[in-house]
Design an enzyme around this catalytic site. Structure first.
Site, PDB file in Angstrom:
ATOM      1  N   VAL A 264      34.867  52.450  78.680  1.00 41.22           N
ATOM      2  CA  VAL A 264      36.032  53.285  78.992  1.00 41.22           C
ATOM      3  C   VAL A 264      35.592  54.644  79.536  1.00 41.22           C
ATOM      4  CG1 VAL A 264      37.661  52.200  77.391  1.00 41.22           C
ATOM      5  CG2 VAL A 264      36.162  54.031  76.564  1.00 41.22           C
TER       6      VAL A 264
ATOM      7  N   ASP B  77      29.520  53.712  69.496  1.00 43.58           N
ATOM      8  CA  ASP B  77      29.339  52.414  70.138  1.00 43.58           C
ATOM      9  C   ASP B  77      28.369  51.631  69.244  1.00 43.58           C
ATOM     10  OD1 ASP B  77      28.254  50.527  72.154  1.00 43.58           O
ATOM     11  OD2 ASP B  77      29.452  51.659  73.557  1.00 43.58           O
TER      12      ASP B  77
HETATM   13  C1  PRP Z   1      27.833  58.721  74.300  1.00 46.09           C
HETATM   14  C2  PRP Z   1      28.679  59.274  73.150  1.00 46.09           C
HETATM   15  C3  PRP Z   1      27.794  59.128  71.960  1.00 46.09           C
HETATM   16  C4  PRP Z   1      26.951  57.925  72.305  1.00 46.09           C
HETATM   17  C5  PRP Z   1      27.486  56.754  71.569  1.00 46.09           C
HETATM   18  O1  PRP Z   1      27.034  59.746  74.793  1.00 46.09           O
HETATM   19  O2  PRP Z   1      29.061  60.604  73.377  1.00 46.09           O
HETATM   20  O3  PRP Z   1      26.996  60.270  71.759  1.00 46.09           O
HETATM   21  O4  PRP Z   1      27.052  57.696  73.713  1.00 46.09           O
HETATM   22  O5  PRP Z   1      26.686  55.636  71.776  1.00 46.09           O
HETATM   23  P1  PRP Z   1      25.936  54.864  70.594  1.00 46.09           P
HETATM   24  O6  PRP Z   1      26.892  54.777  69.433  1.00 46.09           O
HETATM   25  O7  PRP Z   1      25.667  53.517  71.220  1.00 46.09           O
HETATM   26  O8  PRP Z   1      24.680  55.591  70.270  1.00 46.09           O
HETATM   27  P2  PRP Z   1      26.233  59.628  76.169  1.00 46.09           P
HETATM   28  O9  PRP Z   1      24.804  59.287  75.865  1.00 46.09           O
HETATM   29  O10 PRP Z   1      26.983  58.727  77.101  1.00 46.09           O
HETATM   30  O11 PRP Z   1      26.244  61.140  76.694  1.00 46.09           O
HETATM   31  P3  PRP Z   1      27.488  62.071  77.146  1.00 46.09           P
HETATM   32  O12 PRP Z   1      28.286  62.382  75.896  1.00 46.09           O
HETATM   33  O13 PRP Z   1      26.845  63.291  77.710  1.00 46.09           O
HETATM   34  O14 PRP Z   1      28.300  61.296  78.140  1.00 46.09           O
HETATM   35  C1  7HP Z   2      28.964  55.418  75.597  1.00 44.17           C
HETATM   36  C2  7HP Z   2      30.047  55.430  76.468  1.00 44.17           C
HETATM   37  N1  7HP Z   2      30.406  56.288  77.456  1.00 44.17           N
HETATM   38  C3  7HP Z   2      31.551  56.009  78.113  1.00 44.17           C
HETATM   39  N2  7HP Z   2      32.326  54.944  77.845  1.00 44.17           N
HETATM   40  C4  7HP Z   2      31.990  54.071  76.882  1.00 44.17           C
HETATM   41  O1  7HP Z   2      32.770  53.023  76.627  1.00 44.17           O
HETATM   42  C5  7HP Z   2      30.822  54.321  76.142  1.00 44.17           C
HETATM   43  N3  7HP Z   2      30.202  53.666  75.109  1.00 44.17           N
HETATM   44  N4  7HP Z   2      29.087  54.358  74.799  1.00 44.17           N
END
Ligand code: PRP
Ligand code: 7HP
Length: 191
Positions: free
Chosen positions: A159, A109
Site C-alpha cells: 500500500v 510488516d
Molecule cells: C517501512 C515502515 C517500517 C518498516 C516495516 O519503512 O515504516 O519501518 O518498513 O517493515 P517490517 O515490519 O517488514 O520491518 P521503510 O523501510 O519502507 O522506510 P520509510 O519509512 O522511509 O519508507
Molecule cells: C513497508 C511498506 N512500505 C509501503 N507499503 C507497504 O505495504 C509496506 N510494507 N512494508
C-alpha cells in the site's frame, strides 16, 4: 482543482482507506492513548520517513504532555524485504531512561524493523515502552513483536499514501491505496 483520486486514476487500483476513515481512527487512537497515559508524560518516538503523517496527526489528539523524537533507520540487505538488521542513521536527541516511550510506526510488516528497534530502546531502560502502528499486516509477520495500538489490520498487499511510499513516491497522497500492477512493471523497466 481535481483531487488526488482523479489525478492518480491511472496509477491507483483501489483506495483501501479514505481520508475520513484514517482521520476518524487516528482521533480514536489519540483518545485511547491519552486515557492510558493519564497523569504521565510520554516521549513519542517516531521512525522516519513513513510515519511522519501519522505521528503529526496523532500527537494533535494527545491530551497528555508529550515530546516528539525522530529516528531514521535503514535495513541492510535487499530493498524489498527487511533483513532484520537495522542501521541507525539518526538517533534520538534525548535520553529515554526512566521515561514512558511510545513508538509510532506507519506499518508493521514482517516486524523485523520494530523488533530490532524495540530491543535497542529497551536496553536504554525506559520506564515503559509501547508500540503504536497505523497499519498492521499480520499475515506477513516473521517475528512476534508486541503491538499495543493498531489503527487497521490490512491484508498482504503493498500500500501507498499517507506517508507510505513506493520508490519514494505517493507519501503525500492523503488516503491509502493499492497501486495498479503496471506501476511496478514500469519501474522495473527503468521508468
Ligand atoms: C517501512 C515502515 C517500517 C518498516 C516495516 O519503512 O515504516 O519501518 O518498513 O517493515 P517490517 O515490519 O517488514 O520491518 P521503510 O523501510 O519502507 O522506510 P520509510 O519509512 O522511509 O519508507
Ligand atoms: C513497508 C511498506 N512500505 C509501503 N507499503 C507497504 O505495504 C509496506 N510494507 N512494508
Amino acid at each position: 482543482m481535481p483531487g488526488f483520486a482523479e489525478l492518480l486514476k491511472d496509477e491507483i487500483q483501489e483506495i483501501v482507506l479514505s481520508e475520513d476513515q484514517i482521520a476518524r481512527r487516528v482521533r480514536e487512537l489519540g483518545e485511547e492513548i491519552s486515557r492510558d497515559y493519564q497523569g504521565k508524560e510520554v516521549v513519542v518516538v517516531s521512525v522516519l520517513k513513513g510515519a511522519v503523517m501519522f505521528v503529526a496527526d496523532l500527537v494533535r489528539h494527545l491530551t497528555v504532555p508529550c515530546s516528539l523524537e525522530f529516528m531514521a533507520v535503514s535495513s541492510y540487505g535487499a530493498s524489498t524485504d527487511s533483513s532484520g538488521v537495522v542501521r541507525i542513521i539518526k538517533d534520538l536527541d534525548e535520553s529515554i531512561e526512566g521515561r514512558h516511550v511510545l513508538v509510532v510506526e506507519d506499518i508493521i510488516d514482517t516486524g523485523l524493523t520494530l523488533n530490532y528497534l524495540r530491543e535497542l530502546l529497551l536496553n536504554r531502560k525506559p520506564a515503559s515502552l509501547r508500540i503504536c502502528t497505523l497499519l498492521n499486516k499480520p499475515e506477513r509477520r516473521a517475528v512476534d513483536v508486541p503491538v499495543d495500538y493498531v489503527g487497521f489490520d490490512i491484508p498482504n498487499e503493498f500500500v501507498v499514501g499517507y506517508g507510505l511510499d513506493y520508490a519514494e513516491r505517493y507519501r503525500n497522497v492523503p488516503f491509502i491505496a493499492v497501486l495498479r500492477p503496471e506501476v511496478y512493471n514500469k519501474r522495473g523497466e527503468g521508468a
